[in-house]
Write a protein that holds these residues in place. Structure first.
Motif, short mmCIF file in Angstrom:
data_model
loop_
_atom_site.label_atom_id
_atom_site.label_comp_id
_atom_site.label_asym_id
_atom_site.label_seq_id
_atom_site.Cartn_x
_atom_site.Cartn_y
_atom_site.Cartn_z
N HIS A 3 -19.22 12.03 -3.07
CA HIS A 3 -19.03 12.94 -4.09
C HIS A 3 -18.09 14.12 -3.80
O HIS A 3 -17.47 14.89 -4.79
N ILE A 4 -18.10 14.67 -2.58
CA ILE A 4 -16.99 15.55 -2.25
C ILE A 4 -15.64 14.89 -2.46
O ILE A 4 -14.63 15.84 -2.82
N LEU A 5 -15.30 13.68 -2.02
CA LEU A 5 -13.95 13.41 -1.87
C LEU A 5 -13.39 13.19 -3.51
O LEU A 5 -14.21 12.84 -4.34
N PRO A 6 -11.97 12.87 -3.45
CA PRO A 6 -11.51 12.79 -5.04
C PRO A 6 -12.05 11.36 -5.41
O PRO A 6 -11.94 10.36 -4.47
N ARG A 7 -11.99 11.19 -6.82
CA ARG A 7 -12.29 9.93 -7.23
C ARG A 7 -11.32 9.14 -7.31
O ARG A 7 -10.23 9.16 -7.83
N ARG A 8 -11.42 7.76 -6.70
CA ARG A 8 -10.48 6.79 -6.58
C ARG A 8 -11.20 5.52 -6.79
O ARG A 8 -12.29 5.35 -6.39
N SER A 9 -10.31 4.65 -7.09
CA SER A 9 -11.00 3.13 -7.19
C SER A 9 -10.93 2.43 -5.96
O SER A 9 -11.25 1.15 -5.81
N VAL A 10 -10.56 2.92 -4.78
CA VAL A 10 -10.48 2.47 -3.33
C VAL A 10 -11.24 3.08 -2.42
O VAL A 10 -11.67 4.45 -2.77
N ALA A 11 -11.62 2.78 -1.25
CA ALA A 11 -12.41 3.35 0.07
C ALA A 11 -11.45 4.33 0.41
O ALA A 11 -10.02 4.17 0.38
N PHE A 12 -11.89 5.24 1.08
CA PHE A 12 -11.26 6.14 2.06
C PHE A 12 -11.44 5.90 3.45
O PHE A 12 -13.00 5.56 3.83
N ARG A 13 -10.73 6.07 4.49
CA ARG A 13 -10.83 6.38 5.96
C ARG A 13 -11.15 7.98 5.87
O ARG A 13 -9.96 8.53 5.58
N VAL A 14 -12.02 8.36 6.69
CA VAL A 14 -12.13 9.92 6.64
C VAL A 14 -12.40 10.43 8.21
O VAL A 14 -13.26 9.85 8.69
N CYS A 15 -11.74 11.49 8.51
CA CYS A 15 -11.77 12.06 9.58
C CYS A 15 -12.44 13.51 9.18
O CYS A 15 -12.01 14.03 8.07
N ALA A 16 -13.45 14.40 9.86
CA ALA A 16 -13.96 15.56 9.62
C ALA A 16 -14.30 16.60 10.65
O ALA A 16 -14.21 15.88 12.03
N LEU A 17 -13.94 17.63 10.45
CA LEU A 17 -14.41 18.73 11.24
C LEU A 17 -15.38 19.74 10.66
O LEU A 17 -15.34 19.95 9.41
#
Length: 320
Positions: free
Chosen positions: A129-143
């Motif tokens: 929900h927080i990430l931008p709306r895209r038709s593909v997956a994300f790889r995510v790193c977080a602090l």
């Protein structure tokens, strides 16, 4: 693969930051920062703009929290992906403003190893929900803040204004996802694909996998993995090499739910999703209206003055 290598696959960066300016301390405290690395053909997001007191356009929006604090939201477009990685690692700057944190930040997952999400176009988790709306997956790193100090600094009135800005400009209510208050996210969309389409072909006991590749990228030489999902365990497991942008893949039988994973030519996982097929039914219903007949009789047959005839509906269903 480390972030310095991964970031080379992207062309530019969009940084969206929400922060509080404390005028007494003259410091700018991060509420949420999202750094999205963008492939070359990805369209630019809409700028976040407003008018100042003189009627001139400014590249941010702001709302007063009280006499000492103002909440700001801004989106910046960086010409390189390396600038986005530098913002994630810190120090964090928006134009000439240094964005700091109330608390010590910890990396999740550790060692800058990104975690893979599902497609965010139809989000199902808080992160999606927080990430931008895209038709593909994300790889995510977080602090994330170690002790959530920023969360404890905000009042209910503050959260109402956070909700107002994020719903109007970002499409979600950040006050619902309080675990992300004070966080910095690095979002890396699928570098090879802009869309994956999986269709069922039951007449062939197969699926059709279509890969819509990004400009200058190719999944040829990678692999597709298909796992049947059973309530009481795993069914079949297939892994095939990707040889074309559109493939007909035969299955032992047609599953109702299965998991698809895609690996690039370097065996890096770049896509994962669960897919469900619904069994189709043809329903044939014949409905008859209630029929009422009135007949006037005389003498002893007067109890037959009213006769009702009801034909029940016929229901026929056939599964395929």
């Amino acid at each position: 693969m480390d972030l310095d290598t991964i970031i080379q696959e992207y062309e530019r960066t969009e940084i969206t930051a929400l922060w509080i300016h404390d005028r007494i301390q003259n410091r700018h405290y991060n509420i949420l920062s999202i750094v999205e690395a963008c492939p070359i053909e990805q369209q630019y997001s809409l700028p976040i703009e407003s008018l100042d007191k003189n009627g001139e356009k400014v590249p941010f929006v702001g709302i007063s929290l009280d006499q000492e604090r103002t909440l700001y939201l801004r989106r910046e477009f960086k010409e390189t992906a390396e600038e986005g990685l530098a913002y994630f690692r810190g120090p964090r700057m928006m134009e000439n403003v240094a964005i700091v944190s109330f608390d010590h930040l910890i990396l999740d997952p550790p060692a800058e190893v990104p975690v893979l999400t599902k497609e965010t176009k139809y989000p199902s988790t808080a992160l999606e929900h927080i990430l931008p709306r895209r038709s593909v997956a994300f790889r995510v790193c977080a602090l994330f803040e170690e002790k959530q100090a920023t969360l404890h600094q905000l009042t209910e009135q503050d959260f109402a204004k956070v909700a107002f800005l994020t719903k109007q400009y970002l499409g979600y209510d950040l006050s619902i996802y309080k675990e992300f208050i004070g966080a910095v996210l690095l979002a890396l969309p699928n570098p090879y694909l802009r869309l994956v389409n999986i269709l069922g072909a039951p007449e062939h006991t197969a699926i059709i996998a279509a890969f819509y590749e990004r400009m200058g990228k190719s999944m040829i030489g990678g692999e597709i993995e298909i796992c049947d999902i059973h309530i009481y365990g795993q069914g079949f497991h297939l892994r095939k090499r990707i040889t074309n942008q559109r493939m007909l893949i035969s299955l032992p039988y047609m599953p109702t739910r299965f998991k698809v994973r895609l690996f690039d030519a370097k065996s890096q996982l770049v896509y994962e999703n669960e897919i469900a097929f619904m069994q189709a039914f043809h329903l044939n219903m014949q409905m008859a209206n209630t029929v009422r007949k009135f007949k006037r009789l005389t003498g002893k047959e007067s109890y037959k003055d009213f006769r009702r005839k009801l034909r029940k509906p016929k229901l026929e269903s056939k599964g395929v």
